[in-house]
Design an enzyme around this catalytic site. Sequence first.
Site, mmCIF file in Angstrom:
data_model
loop_
_atom_site.group_PDB
_atom_site.id
_atom_site.type_symbol
_atom_site.label_atom_id
_atom_site.label_comp_id
_atom_site.label_asym_id
_atom_site.label_seq_id
_atom_site.Cartn_x
_atom_site.Cartn_y
_atom_site.Cartn_z
ATOM 1 N N LYS A 34 0.838 -1.223 0.000
ATOM 2 C CA LYS A 34 0.000 0.000 0.000
ATOM 3 C C LYS A 34 0.867 1.265 0.000
ATOM 4 O O LYS A 34 2.042 1.215 0.360
ATOM 5 C CB LYS A 34 -0.901 -0.004 1.237
ATOM 6 C CG LYS A 34 -0.139 0.139 2.534
ATOM 7 C CD LYS A 34 -1.025 -0.028 3.751
ATOM 8 C CE LYS A 34 -0.198 0.154 5.009
ATOM 9 N NZ LYS A 34 -0.903 -0.247 6.229
ATOM 10 N N TYR A 38 18.181 29.830 4.514
ATOM 11 C CA TYR A 38 17.130 30.719 5.004
ATOM 12 C C TYR A 38 17.418 31.203 6.419
ATOM 13 O O TYR A 38 17.739 30.415 7.304
ATOM 14 C CB TYR A 38 15.769 30.015 4.986
ATOM 15 C CG TYR A 38 15.199 29.925 3.598
ATOM 16 C CD1 TYR A 38 14.818 31.081 2.911
ATOM 17 C CD2 TYR A 38 15.060 28.697 2.970
ATOM 18 C CE1 TYR A 38 14.314 31.010 1.625
ATOM 19 C CE2 TYR A 38 14.557 28.611 1.682
ATOM 20 C CZ TYR A 38 14.182 29.772 1.012
ATOM 21 O OH TYR A 38 13.690 29.703 -0.250
#
Length: 358
Positions: free
Chosen positions: A35, A267
């Site tokens: 899955k 950043y």
Amino acid sequence: MAYLQINSHHFLHNYRAILQALGAHNASKIGIVLKDNAYGHGLKEIAQLAKEAGITTCFVKNTKEALEIAMMFQHITILYPQSLEDTEALQECLKRKNIYFCLSSLEALRLYPKGARIELEVNSGMNRNGIQPQSLKEAFEVICQKGLELVGVFSHNGFGDDFGSEFYAQNHEFLEIKRAVLKLCCHYDLAKPRFHFLSSSGSLRAVKYNDSLPLELQDNLFRIGIAFYGYLCQDSRLCRLDLKPIASLWAKKISTYLLKKGSKIGYSGTSELEEDMLISSYDVGYGDGLFRVREGMELRTKEGLRIYPRASMDCLSIQGDSEELCIFEDVRAWAEAFGTIPYEILAHLHATIPKKIV
Ligand SMILES: *Cc1c(COP(=O)(O)O)cnc(C)c1O
């Protein structure tokens, strides 16, 4: 481009370790859980490895996943119930005799078309999915009235990883469910469905118990997911298996700088260098499904090189100037840093990351 390397030798190693722990006589009971894009590893790629290993039963998330690998397995079970929403895929799945739908409520039983091959989920104490055991008789009535084909009856044990008695209480509850199902099959003249209950950790823990049951009450399948991918998240006092993670994430260099002590990276300049250093950026980031490394986190590549916070959407800044680096080959350090489990780190990886099988 960054890529996910899948080690086929590790996959086989894990399969053999699972086989050894469950016993050769249980080989045909091993189903692989594929899955969610095979836990982020690539559905088709892992399906191929499983097929080559001789595995004939698998579990997927939805109709789309089932159709992608429809030709590769004798038994494909769709674990989660969105199947009615995409009518085209539903019709395609209904045509194929090797695809089964898990149904977890009386309402769902009433909605599926005649002839659909189903596996009925019963709640055995996890209280997540499945009909209540008291509703079994009503479920059988609907199954007969509607002409559904009952392929399996299953449940899920939510305590396989935990040291304690709940795991055994749930085993006992599922045993009672199986007894009730056998009686109902007799009453409604239905063939005995296959039974399955345990995932990786539970199977390893309860295989002897399952072997000890009378044949008709034994589980016919084990739903093995995470162990195939090379991890187990059990309490350390429980069964230990020697598993090898099968996926490693690799990234390629974008730019390199020789930076002076005191330089700040990325950043907000979150990382400040304590000495002169070569720093390069690499082409994978949280936009690829990797978690966002931020202040206070100490993560290193396989080569031992520091990944400097903060991670960007499409790149990471890392010490050195290698052309290519292995961002991880074992996600446990990432899981720990982010307060989660390997499943979540892996399942987040985007399907668009190219896969290389070695
Ligand atoms: C995901 C899943 C599994 C597999 O669990 P693992 O811990 O990865 O082995 C088994 N059964 C169901 C219903 C699942 O959703």
